[in-house]
Design an enzyme around this catalytic site. Structure first.
Site, PDB file in Angstrom:
ATOM      1  N   CYS A   1      59.635  38.750  45.716  1.00 54.13           N
ATOM      2  CA  CYS A   1      58.273  38.269  45.406  1.00 54.13           C
ATOM      3  C   CYS A   1      57.944  38.638  43.964  1.00 54.13           C
ATOM      4  O   CYS A   1      57.341  37.875  43.219  1.00 54.13           O
ATOM      5  CB  CYS A   1      57.239  38.922  46.334  1.00 54.13           C
ATOM      6  SG  CYS A   1      57.601  38.832  48.088  1.00 54.13           S
TER       7      CYS A   1
ATOM      8  N   HIS B   1      56.164  36.865  40.596  1.00 50.38           N
ATOM      9  CA  HIS B   1      54.729  37.151  40.501  1.00 50.38           C
ATOM     10  C   HIS B   1      54.390  38.478  39.824  1.00 50.38           C
ATOM     11  O   HIS B   1      53.221  38.771  39.625  1.00 50.38           O
ATOM     12  CB  HIS B   1      54.105  37.053  41.893  1.00 50.38           C
ATOM     13  CG  HIS B   1      54.273  35.685  42.503  1.00 50.38           C
ATOM     14  ND1 HIS B   1      53.585  34.591  42.037  1.00 50.38           N
ATOM     15  CD2 HIS B   1      55.080  35.230  43.499  1.00 50.38           C
ATOM     16  CE1 HIS B   1      53.953  33.516  42.738  1.00 50.38           C
ATOM     17  NE2 HIS B   1      54.859  33.873  43.620  1.00 50.38           N
TER      18      HIS B   1
ATOM     19  N   ARG C   1      51.429  30.657  52.796  1.00 51.80           N
ATOM     20  CA  ARG C   1      51.870  31.027  51.454  1.00 51.80           C
ATOM     21  C   ARG C   1      53.135  31.877  51.513  1.00 51.80           C
ATOM     22  O   ARG C   1      54.074  31.671  50.756  1.00 51.80           O
ATOM     23  CB  ARG C   1      50.743  31.784  50.736  1.00 51.80           C
ATOM     24  CG  ARG C   1      50.979  31.943  49.241  1.00 51.80           C
ATOM     25  CD  ARG C   1      50.938  30.594  48.565  1.00 51.80           C
ATOM     26  NE  ARG C   1      51.392  30.626  47.179  1.00 51.80           N
ATOM     27  CZ  ARG C   1      52.663  30.661  46.795  1.00 51.80           C
ATOM     28  NH1 ARG C   1      53.620  30.667  47.710  1.00 51.80           N
ATOM     29  NH2 ARG C   1      52.996  30.680  45.526  1.00 51.80           N
TER      30      ARG C   1
ATOM     31  N   CYS D   1      56.846  30.683  50.282  1.00 51.40           N
ATOM     32  CA  CYS D   1      57.472  31.480  49.223  1.00 51.40           C
ATOM     33  C   CYS D   1      58.925  31.797  49.591  1.00 51.40           C
ATOM     34  O   CYS D   1      59.823  31.666  48.771  1.00 51.40           O
ATOM     35  CB  CYS D   1      56.711  32.780  49.024  1.00 51.40           C
ATOM     36  SG  CYS D   1      56.153  33.023  47.334  1.00 51.40           S
TER      37      CYS D   1
END
Lengths: 164, 286, 103
Positions: free
Chosen positions: B200, B204, B243, B247
């Site tokens: 992740c 991000h 979400r 992802c």
């Protein structure tokens, strides 16, 4: 005329469009010669213009004439659309006696996206959200005093992958 | 007898040793969420010195001027409006047994989004808002909603809307299980997975504001504050569950089941490190 | 069922600004569904705004208008408390109408 092609396959639809084009272009020329005031008073849905492929044919079908670029037409569109499905596009103009405003997307399967009638007393400005298949010129047409004026802007469309 | 005493004293000595050695070792290894959150927020503030902390809840729109303008135009009449209305209607409509969502939540469910997820000490696990909503339904004899579909998005949209502006206030109680859940979430966030071998954090944390193919990556800080979101890419609304699963799919990994322990822990971690940033959901994203 | 039409009309000075958002799929007829079949075109063709018995704005739309379409325009006249009538009709003959108060 109503659209009843909701069950048709793509191929059949294309064939039908082709046929419609020939017939309707012929029809479309008649009223234009009759009365210029007709455009403003005409509340009928311009079915045939929406079925044209390129912008030149769509403009011709809709207005029966060609447009000249004008810096009095201010077209606002993003440089890069965040998503081709929702591209905010707006227009303002300082031209007087505006009777209609139209938006075309050159590279879309059918160039004409939206056409707005502007009756007297309505401000010649409109904002809307359009779909764009790919990077393309967006053309705005303003009909004012019986003449056509245009503005063009390129909007880049990139198809999303991963992220956000 | 003597040997027993000997053994006992040895044990005592060991214990004494351990107590001397333990504190510094613990200081290095003990999870410290408060310090994590400070460091996490400082990282983003240093990376984007022009932004205010609250700007991060607007994701990629705060990082790019052209996009910010498109967002402002969108927000004049936001695309999540219909979902929000639907959520409000659903929220106020009683269940078949006469009770309603309001009966399941503190303050009748209004203005509480910032308190979720929380650690439930009876269950020993993290409870998210989406999970709590479905538990409320089931407890009242209603079928649960899909975690990735419109109904759940609508309900959470309404609950977020009534909480707009309230800072995230996620608590980690003094309970080793809570700390473990937090640590698990953190580990999930930083672990690489999928065929693209992305964590992740690869997108991000390391690359917010950069383009990945066509899209501008959102910063992890504040990313959940805007949930649920209307994504133009989806042509519709999506929940936090949606979400997370997308992802995983986008990095070509195998998504987990929505509201699995890992996702619940991940949401716990990611919400906690955004403590202090205002709820801005429902949001609109490209 | 709730109306498919959301309107905000605000009067300021001699001008009324109107924004509308309409819930409609606006299927273009160029997109395939999960099974690989073309989703037939389904789109609003005409959207009209009427104030005081006459139309103040008419939108003619094709399939390139975004899903849940949005439009903004302004007109001279219109006072707070006046009615604004909005109606649309799509290519399948479906329609909806609502009346909003100018704020």
């Amino acid at each position: 005329m109503t659209i009843t092609d909701n069950g048709f396959t793509a191929t059949r639809r294309l064939v039908l469009q082709g046929a419609g084009l020939v017939i309707l272009v012929g029809l479309g020329n008649i009223p234009l010669g009759v009365a210029p005031a007709l455009a403003a008073a005409n509340d009928k849905y311009p079915e045939d213009a929406f079925k044209q492929k390129g912008e030149a044919d769509a403009i011709k079908s809709l207005y029966g004439k060609t447009a000249e670029p004008s810096d009095k037409v201010k077209l606002d569109a993003p440089e890069i659309a965040e998503n081709g499905a929702v591209v905010p596009i707006s227009l303002t103009t300082t031209l007087a006696d505006v009777t209609s405003i139209s938006f075309l997307v050159s590279e879309n399967p059918n160039a004409l996206a939206a056409s707005y009638q502007i009756p007297p007393g309505t401000v010649p400005a409109v904002a809307n959200r359009l779909k764009m298949a790919k990077t393309s010129n967006v053309i705005a047409i303003v009909e004012a005093g019986g003449k056509l004026y245009s503005a063009t802007r390129e909007v880049k469309v990139t198809v999303g992958g991963c992220g956000g | 007898m003597r040997s027993a005493i000997h053994f006992a004293s040895a044990a005592l000595a060991l214990a004494a040793l351990a107590s001397v050695a333990a504190p510094p070792a613990l200081a290095a290894d003990t999870p410290n969420p408060a310090a994590d959150a400070r460091a996490f927020q400082k990282y983003f503030i240093d990376k984007f010195p022009k932004l205010k902390l609250a700007d991060f809840v607007n994701g990629p729109y705060s990082l790019n001027e052209d996009m910010h303008k498109q967002w402002e135009e969108k927000e004049q009449f936001p695309p999540y409006e219909f979902s929000l209305d639907m959520g409000k209607e659903m929220f106020s409509k009683p269940f078949k047994n006469g009770k309603s969502y309001a009966d399941c939540f503190p303050n009748k469910g209004i203005g509480i989004r910032q308190d979720y997820p929380y650690f439930d000490d009876k269950e020993g696990k993290v409870v998210t808002l989406e999970l709590a909503l479905n538990r409320c339904r089931v407890a009242n004899g209603e079928a649960p909603f899909s975690y990735v579909k419109d109904e759940m998005a609508a309900l959470t949209a309404y609950m977020a809307f009534t909480s707009r502006g309230k800072p995230f206030d996620i608590k980690i109680p003094n309970d080793p299980r809570a700390l473990e859940a937090y640590e698990n979430g953190k580990r999930y966030f930083y672990t690489r997975r999928g065929q693209l071998n992305f964590s992740c954090a690869s997108c991000h944390v390391q690359n917010p504001g950069e383009r990945i193919r066509a899209e501008i990556l959102a910063p992890a800080l504040g990313i959940l504050n805007a949930m649920p979101i209307y994504r133009s890419e989806w042509g519709g609304m999506g929940t936090i569950s949606r979400r997370f699963t997308t992802c995983n799919v986008q990095t070509r990994g195998v998504p987990l089941d929505p509201q699995s322990d890992e996702y619940r822990d991940l949401e716990y971690y990611l919400s906690y490190v955004s403590n202090g940033l205002p709820i801005s959901g429902p949001g609109a994203r490209p | 069922m709730a109306s498919t039409i959301r309107v905000r009309a605000t009067s300021s000075g001699d001008t009324t600004e109107v924004q509308a958002l309409i819930q409609h799929p606006m299927d273009s007829g160029f997109v395939k569904d999960a099974k690989g079949e073309i989703i037939p075109p389904h789109f609003i063709q005409q959207l009209t705004f009427e104030h005081d018995g006459k139309s103040v704005f008419v939108a003619n739309w094709g399939t390139a208008v975004s899903k849940d379409p949005y439009v903004k325009f302004s007109f001279k006249g219109g006072n707070k408390g006046d009615d604004l009538k909005i109606s649309w009709v799509d290519n399948k003959g479906a329609s909806d109408t609502t009346t909003a108060k100018i704020l």
